[in-house]
Design an enzyme around this catalytic site. Sequence first.
Site, PDB file in Angstrom:
ATOM      1  N   TYR A  83      17.217 -74.447 -43.434  1.00 24.38           N
ATOM      2  CA  TYR A  83      17.056 -73.586 -42.271  1.00 24.38           C
ATOM      3  C   TYR A  83      17.582 -74.327 -41.051  1.00 24.38           C
ATOM      4  O   TYR A  83      16.928 -75.222 -40.522  1.00 24.38           O
ATOM      5  CB  TYR A  83      15.583 -73.219 -42.105  1.00 24.38           C
ATOM      6  N   LYS A 132      20.310 -70.857 -44.166  1.00 24.69           N
ATOM      7  CA  LYS A 132      20.223 -69.856 -43.114  1.00 24.69           C
ATOM      8  C   LYS A 132      20.619 -70.519 -41.818  1.00 24.69           C
ATOM      9  O   LYS A 132      20.052 -71.554 -41.428  1.00 24.69           O
ATOM     10  CB  LYS A 132      18.804 -69.295 -42.970  1.00 24.69           C
TER      11      LYS A 132
END
Length: 299
Positions: A140, A170
């Site tokens: 992330y 992400k």
Amino acid sequence: MTRTSLRGVIAAIVTPATPGLDPDAPRFLRHARQLLAEGADGLNVLGTTGEATSFSLDQRRGLMEAAAAGLPRDRLMVGTGAAATRDAVELTRHAGDCGFAGALVLPPFYYKGVGTEGILRYFDAIAEGSAASGIPLYLYNFPALSGVPYTEDLVSALVARFGGRIAGLKDSSGDIGYARRIAALPGGLDVFPSSEAVLDQARAGGPFAGCISATVNVSARHAAAALHGGDDAALQRATAIRALFDGKPLVPWLKQAVAARMGDPGYGPVLPPFVPPDPAAVATLVTELEKIDKAPARP
């Protein structure tokens, strides 16, 4: 590398909160099922939009269990990153035990300026602690909040050490060039920018696996039509909805929009340090949202 089931339009789902500031599992499940019915391919549970770092470990584990029991687990990714390594290990192990399709892992975010070896040690502990389930790990990248970026060299080092356990990334940096470079790295990571605007680049042959976006909470059907139906007008509606939230504290405003969409003010409360937005301004945003949402399809 074996692909996971996590691809396409993924909603970074909000977490409704009770008056006592616990996760409100019944409301959460109701909204989650609505998003899946509207075309979302998956859900990112307890991410930034889900206020994960404002909940305790017990609260996060409890919502994981509710989600795993009430929703299709192959369509669920859950945030498990934490400043404390042991917390990240326990959350990731629990996510694997619950049967989630992936764990989305922030870097340890309190100390800044840490090097590659320090992040590798953090992932050594997570990978070992969750080895029994082998849950896929997603990086992330949100340097504006974490202060610790997943640089290209760091991502390459993680893939070299952990191989297929690192399934994707992400990217919430907003740097599409960075996202493209990560997608081109050896290892074939699934890369998800955080905006619906990239969905035309996630169609067959595109560099991205989809998007993981907060505004899919209110744009799911348009985003799904854009990705899976090739509907450019739907893509314009999804990006216009996202633009409504530009410059606003995203979580409080988005929870109010969800409350309006669900017809239930119980979706609106936020945890500290967030504060509720001005009701009159929210009403204006909701009116604009409804206009976009109901706009007729172009011929």
